[in-house]
Design a protein around this motif. Sequence first.
Motif, short mmCIF file in Angstrom:
data_model
loop_
_atom_site.label_atom_id
_atom_site.label_comp_id
_atom_site.label_asym_id
_atom_site.label_seq_id
_atom_site.Cartn_x
_atom_site.Cartn_y
_atom_site.Cartn_z
N LEU A 268 -7.71 26.12 9.64
CA LEU A 268 -8.63 25.04 9.99
C LEU A 268 -7.88 23.85 10.58
N ARG A 269 -8.45 23.28 11.64
CA ARG A 269 -7.91 22.03 12.20
C ARG A 269 -9.04 21.04 12.40
N PHE A 270 -8.82 19.83 11.94
CA PHE A 270 -9.77 18.76 12.18
C PHE A 270 -9.31 17.97 13.40
N ILE A 271 -10.28 17.61 14.23
CA ILE A 271 -9.98 16.94 15.50
C ILE A 271 -10.77 15.64 15.60
N GLU A 272 -10.10 14.59 16.06
CA GLU A 272 -10.82 13.34 16.29
C GLU A 272 -11.75 13.47 17.49
N LEU A 273 -12.91 12.89 17.32
CA LEU A 273 -13.88 12.86 18.42
C LEU A 273 -13.32 12.03 19.58
N MET A 274 -13.46 12.57 20.78
CA MET A 274 -13.01 11.85 21.98
C MET A 274 -14.23 11.40 22.79
N PRO A 275 -14.09 10.35 23.54
CA PRO A 275 -15.21 9.90 24.37
C PRO A 275 -15.33 10.78 25.61
N MET A 276 -15.74 12.01 25.38
CA MET A 276 -15.73 13.01 26.46
C MET A 276 -17.11 13.35 26.97
N ARG A 277 -18.07 12.51 26.67
CA ARG A 277 -19.39 12.83 27.20
C ARG A 277 -20.00 11.58 27.81
#
Length: 340
Positions: free
Chosen positions: A198-207
């Motif tokens: 499992l890897r947790f990823i920070e939300l990016m302003p990609m939308r």
Amino acid sequence: MNVFPLLFRQQFAPAFQDGHGREIGYLRISVVDRCNLRCHYCRPETGQFHALPREKILRFEEIERVARLAISLGVEKIRITGGEPLVRKGLIGFIERLSALPGLRDLTLSTNAVLLKPYAQPLYDAGVKRINISLDTLDAPTFAQLTGGRISDVLAGIDAAQTAGFTPIRINAVLMKDNNITQATELIDFCARQQLELRFIELMPMREGMDWQQHYYPISAFMARPEIIERINFDIITPQGNAAARYFPLRDGTGRVGFIEPMSRHFCAACNRLRLTADGKLRPCLSADNEVDLRASLRNASTDDDILQLIRQTTAGKQATSTYVFDQSGRQRSMIAIGG
Ligand code: SAM
């Protein structure tokens, strides 16, 4: 896979470097800009997102040509992504041809796993041995609300991937305030039980148009939560899997959990990636729209040397650091149109 050209290149060819001395060995290829899920952090609202017409999407033989040329320069690892790669017809045959390219050492795929059940074994047999699956929550109503999909399809896909023999199977979960933070322990326990990484990823302003700040939750805040500290030992860092993730062991010894912090801990110094979008743009950095159009050259009389020159130029111009800032300025394309 034939490793002779690779050995030859390692011994005799100059390293494939960008303008900042970073060795480039990894190409992410988006094969389609459509997806069967509607994750609201990845694609604009229905009605505002327009998938490209088919003729603007690279044909498989065009992608293969770029892959072959990139490998001749020094790329050793390719990830197939999208959109959702499994919605593209003919994918298995394409993967078979790609995995036979001399010099390619690692072929992986990112998927939401909704269609993985029937595809898992054919993909494995075609040459993909590792796989990344996106799964932000195990809670069925939250999953449906976040993605528009059914969690049972994803779980069936994970099951099929395990049966087929993919190793490792990575689960990528994007952290979102008020959405899935409190459900993270379920995911940790599930992945430990199933031996999934499992890897947790920070939300990016990609939308485009998303109120990103409203949902962003830094990994540092996540790591400080008592229920997370109870499970993960942040005093010991395990060897890095790749440049992007930091891994820490589970306290009960059943595995490890990775953390990817594109917003709060840039890993640009170790970045070794290029991206090819579904419409044939070579993109040196996820965070910036400075792309170079390969499609035009692929469709005119350009020689391999012309295209190699374009790839080299784009790579040389790869920016030193990510331009992620806490707003959307300067970027036009959503993640779905780039390829994660
Ligand atoms: N459909 C495939 C999948 O679900 O893995 C491949 C494409 S998807 C764009 C690749 C990854 O990008 C997924 O793990 C997804 O969660 C991640 N992603 C998309 N938008 C993101 C965002 N705004 N911030 C962080 N990760 C994002």
